[in-house]
Design a protein around this motif. Structure first.
Motif, PDB file in Angstrom:
ATOM      1  N   SER A   1       1.127  -0.626   0.220  1.00 48.62           N
ATOM      2  CA  SER A   1      -0.017   0.392   0.205  1.00 48.62           C
ATOM      3  C   SER A   1       1.402   1.068   0.046  1.00 48.62           C
ATOM      4  O   SER A   1       0.368   2.111  -0.775  1.00 48.62           O
ATOM      5  N   GLU A   2       2.328   1.435   0.899  1.00 45.62           N
ATOM      6  CA  GLU A   2       2.407   2.472   0.548  1.00 45.62           C
ATOM      7  C   GLU A   2       3.596   2.910  -0.316  1.00 45.62           C
ATOM      8  O   GLU A   2       4.086   3.296  -0.600  1.00 45.62           O
ATOM      9  N   VAL A   3       3.805   1.877  -1.284  1.00 44.87           N
ATOM     10  CA  VAL A   3       4.532   1.849  -2.298  1.00 44.87           C
ATOM     11  C   VAL A   3       3.470   2.133  -3.281  1.00 44.87           C
ATOM     12  O   VAL A   3       3.305   3.816  -4.337  1.00 44.87           O
ATOM     13  N   MET A   4       1.836   2.025  -3.876  1.00 45.86           N
ATOM     14  CA  MET A   4       0.773   2.901  -4.577  1.00 45.86           C
ATOM     15  C   MET A   4       0.821   3.879  -3.812  1.00 45.86           C
ATOM     16  O   MET A   4       0.439   4.868  -4.546  1.00 45.86           O
TER      17      MET A   4
ATOM     18  N   ALA B   1       6.158  -8.641 -16.844  1.00 50.23           N
ATOM     19  CA  ALA B   1       5.080  -7.702 -17.799  1.00 50.23           C
ATOM     20  C   ALA B   1       3.460  -8.206 -17.183  1.00 50.23           C
ATOM     21  O   ALA B   1       2.797  -6.906 -17.482  1.00 50.23           O
ATOM     22  N   GLU B   2       3.485  -8.911 -16.688  1.00 47.05           N
ATOM     23  CA  GLU B   2       2.027  -8.628 -15.757  1.00 47.05           C
ATOM     24  C   GLU B   2       1.998  -7.834 -14.566  1.00 47.05           C
ATOM     25  O   GLU B   2       1.330  -7.243 -14.339  1.00 47.05           O
ATOM     26  N   VAL B   3       2.909  -7.562 -14.197  1.00 49.14           N
ATOM     27  CA  VAL B   3       2.833  -6.766 -12.848  1.00 49.14           C
ATOM     28  C   VAL B   3       3.654  -5.427 -13.398  1.00 49.14           C
ATOM     29  O   VAL B   3       2.123  -4.488 -12.864  1.00 49.14           O
ATOM     30  N   MET B   4       3.009  -5.307 -14.523  1.00 51.97           N
ATOM     31  CA  MET B   4       3.782  -3.548 -15.224  1.00 51.97           C
ATOM     32  C   MET B   4       2.192  -3.597 -15.741  1.00 51.97           C
ATOM     33  O   MET B   4       1.948  -2.513 -15.919  1.00 51.97           O
TER      34      MET B   4
ATOM     35  N   ARG C   1       8.528   2.910  -9.173  1.00 48.75           N
ATOM     36  CA  ARG C   1       7.786   2.431  -7.863  1.00 48.75           C
ATOM     37  C   ARG C   1       7.640   0.925  -8.740  1.00 48.75           C
ATOM     38  O   ARG C   1       7.995  -0.340  -7.818  1.00 48.75           O
ATOM     39  N   ALA C   2       6.830   0.242  -9.833  1.00 50.90           N
ATOM     40  CA  ALA C   2       6.358  -0.997  -9.925  1.00 50.90           C
ATOM     41  C   ALA C   2       7.411  -2.223 -10.202  1.00 50.90           C
ATOM     42  O   ALA C   2       8.329  -3.273  -9.844  1.00 50.90           O
ATOM     43  N   ARG C   3       8.864  -1.371 -10.753  1.00 46.02           N
ATOM     44  CA  ARG C   3       9.770  -2.319 -11.685  1.00 46.02           C
ATOM     45  C   ARG C   3      10.470  -2.738 -10.077  1.00 46.02           C
ATOM     46  O   ARG C   3      11.041  -3.338  -9.720  1.00 46.02           O
ATOM     47  N   ASN C   4      10.708  -1.959  -8.963  1.00 42.55           N
ATOM     48  CA  ASN C   4      11.440  -1.450  -7.839  1.00 42.55           C
ATOM     49  C   ASN C   4      10.307  -2.784  -7.162  1.00 42.55           C
ATOM     50  O   ASN C   4      11.043  -3.382  -5.840  1.00 42.55           O
TER      51      ASN C   4
ATOM     52  N   ALA D   1      17.030  -0.963   2.740  1.00 38.60           N
ATOM     53  CA  ALA D   1      18.322  -1.424   1.432  1.00 38.60           C
ATOM     54  C   ALA D   1      17.234  -2.100   0.399  1.00 38.60           C
ATOM     55  O   ALA D   1      18.308  -2.641  -0.448  1.00 38.60           O
ATOM     56  N   LEU D   2      15.517  -2.614   0.840  1.00 41.75           N
ATOM     57  CA  LEU D   2      15.280  -3.198  -0.229  1.00 41.75           C
ATOM     58  C   LEU D   2      15.213  -2.403  -1.302  1.00 41.75           C
ATOM     59  O   LEU D   2      14.882  -1.169  -0.948  1.00 41.75           O
ATOM     60  N   PRO D   3      15.306  -3.020  -2.023  1.00 39.53           N
ATOM     61  CA  PRO D   3      14.675  -0.999  -3.737  1.00 39.53           C
ATOM     62  C   PRO D   3      13.726  -0.362  -3.597  1.00 39.53           C
ATOM     63  O   PRO D   3      12.898  -1.393  -3.231  1.00 39.53           O
TER      64      PRO D   3
END
Length: 340
Positions: A42-45, A77-80, A91-94, A117-119
């Motif tokens: 949620s925080e990334v989004m 590709a599905e996630v993107m 953000r999606a790539r990370n 340390a996480l992308p």
């Protein structure tokens, strides 16, 4: 910390216990902490995106990838494609890279340092996950918290340069216990009471401590430096359609909109007239405009049913174009081409 400052967390938490927003990634006050995967996702989004815009994406992601291990195993590709429309595609790539790092280590770390340390995990997300999911005392500062703290202490220096001072004041009022609830209480206060315009000071549980309210002009905070006008780029997107299918390309993995399916374009040149150099019967389908973080883009749309495909790619059924997950700017261009 003064006696007045010391009373802020207690009154704010009491208010939060009664008025906490019900959000799909949260646990209600007094309940066990939410799954760190849900908090992190949620925080990334939510970075630079509204809660209303994120909620349907969040639900679809959880339905499709209910755990961090499931997301780690997903096709890029599905996630993107599932992310398309949320913007800020790095953000999606990370997200994918971080999910794989978490899966490889067997779960989320519970400290700010290890989380950072996480992308794609910066100071804010690390603090939010540590506090909300793991109960760690952490200083969580998002745009809502910036506004609340700027007003509470009448911080007159302009953003973004004053963020260090805002963080220090936030640290001064963050309690040792219930840090996650306190962070969410501050967010809720900014979202529902201490709003950018017309703050509802009479309903605020900490208005008696608010220096900006005492001054009589709380809405003037936070002070912001004058914005610079964004430069304008121009380019051309190409709609090549045959037999009910449109030609789509895959953008390079690095760079803006990297890894996304898209309409072919001319590289967003300064002139934006690349269609004139391509064989085929091109028609002008109009112009779309889209704002990116550092520039505005004006994209001319050229369409053809006879031109050769532009670059390596794939034919995609027009009737199922939504499933291609086009970035917003190319989705706008597709609407223009189809309307022409």
């Amino acid at each position: 910390m003064s006696a007045s400052e010391d009373s802020i967390p207690g009154r704010l938490l009491d208010w939060y216990d009664r008025h906490a927003r019900a959000l799909p990634w949260r646990s209600p006050p007094g309940s066990p902490a939410p799954d760190p995967y849900r908090v992190w996702l949620s925080e990334v989004m939510l970075q630079q995106t509204t809660t209303a815009a994120v909620a349907p994406y969040y639900a679809r992601f959880l339905e499709r990838w209910p755990t961090v291990d499931a997301l780690a195993a997903a096709d890029d590709a599905e996630v993107m494609a599932a992310w398309a429309g949320l913007g800020y595609y790095s953000r999606a790539r990370n997200l994918i890279a971080a999910a794989r790092a978490v899966a490889a280590r067997g779960g989320f770390p519970d400290s700010e340092g290890e989380l950072r340390a996480l992308p794609g995990v910066g100071i804010y997300i690390a603090a939010a996950v540590a506090a909300i999911a793991f109960g760690r005392r952490a200083v969580v500062v998002d745009a809502n918290v910036e506004r609340v703290v700027s007003r509470l202490f009448a911080i007159s220096a302009p953003l973004p340069g004053v963020r260090g001072e805002i963080r220090r004041w936030t640290d001064a009022i963050t309690p040792a216990s219930r840090a996650g609830d306190f962070a969410q209480a501050m967010m809720d206060l900014g979202a529902t009471i201490c709003t950018p315009r017309d703050p509802r000071c009479l309903l605020c549980p900490i208005s008696g401590d608010c220096a900006a309210r005492e001054e009589g002009e709380p809405a003037r905070y936070p002070v912001r430096a004058a914005k610079k006008a964004k430069p304008l780029r121009r380019g051309t997107a190409f709609w090549v359609e045959r037999n009910g299918a449109v030609w789509l390309v895959r953008r390079p993995g690095a760079g803006l909109l990297g890894g996304m399916r898209a309409l072919p374009d001319d590289g967003w040149s300064a002139r934006g007239d690349g269609a004139g150099e391509r064989p085929g019967d091109w028609r002008d389908a109009g112009v779309v405009r889209h704002g990116f973080t550092h520039f505005e883009l004006e994209l001319a749309v050229r369409a053809s049913r006879s031109a050769e495909p532009v670059g390596p790619g794939e034919w995609w059924p027009v009737s199922d174009l939504e499933a291609a997950g086009l970035p917003t700017v190319f989705a706008k261009a597709a609407v223009r081409a189809l309307a022409d």
